[in-house]
Design a protein around this motif. Sequence first.
Motif, PDB file in Angstrom:
ATOM      1  N   PRO A   1       6.034 -30.035  30.293  1.00  0.00           N
ATOM      2  CA  PRO A   1       5.343 -28.745  30.335  1.00  0.00           C
ATOM      3  C   PRO A   1       5.884 -27.863  31.450  1.00  0.00           C
ATOM      4  CG  PRO A   1       4.021 -30.388  31.422  1.00  0.00           C
ATOM      5  CD  PRO A   1       5.227 -31.102  30.881  1.00  0.00           C
ATOM      6  N   ARG A   2       5.444 -26.630  31.461  1.00  0.00           N
ATOM      7  CA  ARG A   2       5.839 -25.730  32.540  1.00  0.00           C
ATOM      8  C   ARG A   2       5.338 -26.264  33.874  1.00  0.00           C
ATOM      9  NH1 ARG A   2       3.337 -20.034  31.882  1.00  0.00           N
ATOM     10  NH2 ARG A   2       1.608 -21.069  32.956  1.00  0.00           N
ATOM     11  N   GLN A   3       4.093 -26.768  33.873  1.00  0.00           N
ATOM     12  CA  GLN A   3       3.506 -27.368  35.062  1.00  0.00           C
ATOM     13  C   GLN A   3       2.453 -28.388  34.648  1.00  0.00           C
ATOM     14  OE1 GLN A   3       2.451 -23.467  36.981  1.00  0.00           O
ATOM     15  NE2 GLN A   3       2.870 -24.612  38.866  1.00  0.00           N
ATOM     16  N   ASN A   4       2.141 -29.305  35.575  1.00  0.00           N
ATOM     17  CA  ASN A   4       1.015 -30.218  35.425  1.00  0.00           C
ATOM     18  C   ASN A   4       0.025 -29.967  36.552  1.00  0.00           C
ATOM     19  OD1 ASN A   4       1.610 -32.189  33.159  1.00  0.00           O
ATOM     20  ND2 ASN A   4       3.499 -32.391  34.367  1.00  0.00           N
ATOM     21  N   VAL A   5      -1.256 -29.959  36.211  1.00  0.00           N
ATOM     22  CA  VAL A   5      -2.311 -29.821  37.220  1.00  0.00           C
ATOM     23  C   VAL A   5      -3.264 -30.996  37.043  1.00  0.00           C
ATOM     24  CG1 VAL A   5      -4.246 -28.443  38.054  1.00  0.00           C
ATOM     25  CG2 VAL A   5      -2.141 -27.317  37.307  1.00  0.00           C
ATOM     26  N   TYR A   6      -3.484 -31.766  38.121  1.00  0.00           N
ATOM     27  CA  TYR A   6      -4.347 -32.938  38.076  1.00  0.00           C
ATOM     28  C   TYR A   6      -5.647 -32.632  38.820  1.00  0.00           C
ATOM     29  CZ  TYR A   6      -0.154 -35.251  36.431  1.00  0.00           C
ATOM     30  OH  TYR A   6       0.963 -35.601  35.703  1.00  0.00           O
ATOM     31  N   LEU A   7      -6.770 -32.765  38.123  1.00  0.00           N
ATOM     32  CA  LEU A   7      -8.077 -32.423  38.671  1.00  0.00           C
ATOM     33  C   LEU A   7      -8.960 -33.670  38.707  1.00  0.00           C
ATOM     34  CD1 LEU A   7      -8.284 -29.140  36.667  1.00  0.00           C
ATOM     35  CD2 LEU A   7      -8.223 -29.249  39.158  1.00  0.00           C
TER      36      LEU A   7
ATOM     37  N   LEU B   1     -13.943 -30.098  35.646  1.00  0.00           N
ATOM     38  CA  LEU B   1     -13.100 -29.119  36.338  1.00  0.00           C
ATOM     39  C   LEU B   1     -11.907 -28.722  35.477  1.00  0.00           C
ATOM     40  CD1 LEU B   1     -13.157 -30.492  39.999  1.00  0.00           C
ATOM     41  CD2 LEU B   1     -14.384 -28.524  39.059  1.00  0.00           C
ATOM     42  N   ALA B   2     -11.396 -29.660  34.691  1.00  0.00           N
ATOM     43  CA  ALA B   2     -10.293 -29.323  33.784  1.00  0.00           C
ATOM     44  C   ALA B   2     -10.757 -28.308  32.744  1.00  0.00           C
ATOM     45  CB  ALA B   2      -9.771 -30.588  33.106  1.00  0.00           C
TER      46      ALA B   2
ATOM     47  N   GLY C   1      -7.673 -34.356  33.471  1.00  0.00           N
ATOM     48  CA  GLY C   1      -8.992 -34.607  34.038  1.00  0.00           C
ATOM     49  C   GLY C   1      -9.159 -36.038  34.483  1.00  0.00           C
ATOM     50  N   ASP C   2     -10.122 -36.744  33.854  1.00  0.00           N
ATOM     51  CA  ASP C   2     -10.470 -38.094  34.300  1.00  0.00           C
ATOM     52  C   ASP C   2      -9.331 -39.098  34.133  1.00  0.00           C
ATOM     53  OD1 ASP C   2     -13.304 -37.698  34.992  1.00  0.00           O
ATOM     54  OD2 ASP C   2     -13.498 -37.202  32.871  1.00  0.00           O
ATOM     55  N   SER C   3      -8.582 -38.992  33.067  1.00  0.00           N
ATOM     56  CA  SER C   3      -7.572 -40.003  32.775  1.00  0.00           C
ATOM     57  C   SER C   3      -6.200 -39.358  32.572  1.00  0.00           C
ATOM     58  CB  SER C   3      -7.953 -40.784  31.508  1.00  0.00           C
ATOM     59  OG  SER C   3      -6.912 -41.656  31.118  1.00  0.00           O
ATOM     60  N   VAL C   4      -5.198 -39.900  33.239  1.00  0.00           N
ATOM     61  CA  VAL C   4      -3.834 -39.387  33.061  1.00  0.00           C
ATOM     62  C   VAL C   4      -3.241 -39.852  31.740  1.00  0.00           C
ATOM     63  CG1 VAL C   4      -3.399 -39.241  35.538  1.00  0.00           C
ATOM     64  CG2 VAL C   4      -2.877 -41.370  34.322  1.00  0.00           C
TER      65      VAL C   4
END
Length: 295
Positions: free
Chosen positions: A215-221, A226-227, A195-198
């Motif tokens: 991880p299997r995947q990373n999603v950046y929102l 939204l996260a 979310g807000d902070s990586v």
Amino acid sequence: MTIGVFVLQSLARLTALRTFYAVARSGGVAPAADQLNVTPGAVRYQIRQLEAELGVPLLVRSRRELTLTPPGAELYQKLGSAFDEIHLACRTTQNARVEGELRFACAPAFAARRLMPILDVFLERYPSVTVRQFPIEAADETMDVIISFGERDTVGRRTAILRDERYFPVCSAELLYRSPIRSVEDLQHHTLLHGDSVEDWPRLLRAGGRKQVAPRQNVYLPNSHLAFEAAREGCGIAIGSTILCADDLRRGTLVKALDLEIPAPHPYFIIRPGDATSSIADAFADLLIEQLERP
């Protein structure tokens, strides 16, 4: 005469009702007498008069303890609701004299997940106040109140929300059922939502004894709200927080994915820009603290 009809017809008997309510709430005649600033004999007299008029006993007399009869318990419950309504009516009438406009800016995740119930209470208490909410990017000295996660450059009085804010991984119950997470290593089989902070995930992983997990995947929102929404839909695992996820955890729309927590890096600040005193802004700031610091 039923208890419900009696309560509706009993404005003339308010003293006796108030006395009974004080006795039931405090658990005894003596503490009720202290609370009402009358003698214990006056309290007993009011209770006897009330029981005589109702035609039912309200209290079970005992030297050891005071208990309510079933009719007494019913009356106590109804009086609690009635006195709450009276208190609200008086407070609303008093607050109706407060007029003006409240301008505040708010962090986006807080606005999306916690603000509306608090704002609803505020609007009910202050029906003559107009409210204007601004995005946190617009926060400046023209605001009455700023709700910020962490510090901002704006000059003004600050109050830190002192609740013990914690971070922890959250996801949907369905996702956790499909693919249980028993340790930090199991996160490699999942999608991590940022979310807000990586820095939130690395900080949590270090607390779990791992510098990193692939991880299997990373999603950046764009933000935490939204996260959390993505986590509720089963898209992956997000970093939740005590304040922002309180309602979801109560309802079960989010669950803790792992027994791992860390302190939040910053508190929420309620900032009051400028030197002017505003009763409207003071009331709003007090309400925020009241609602957020309760268990």
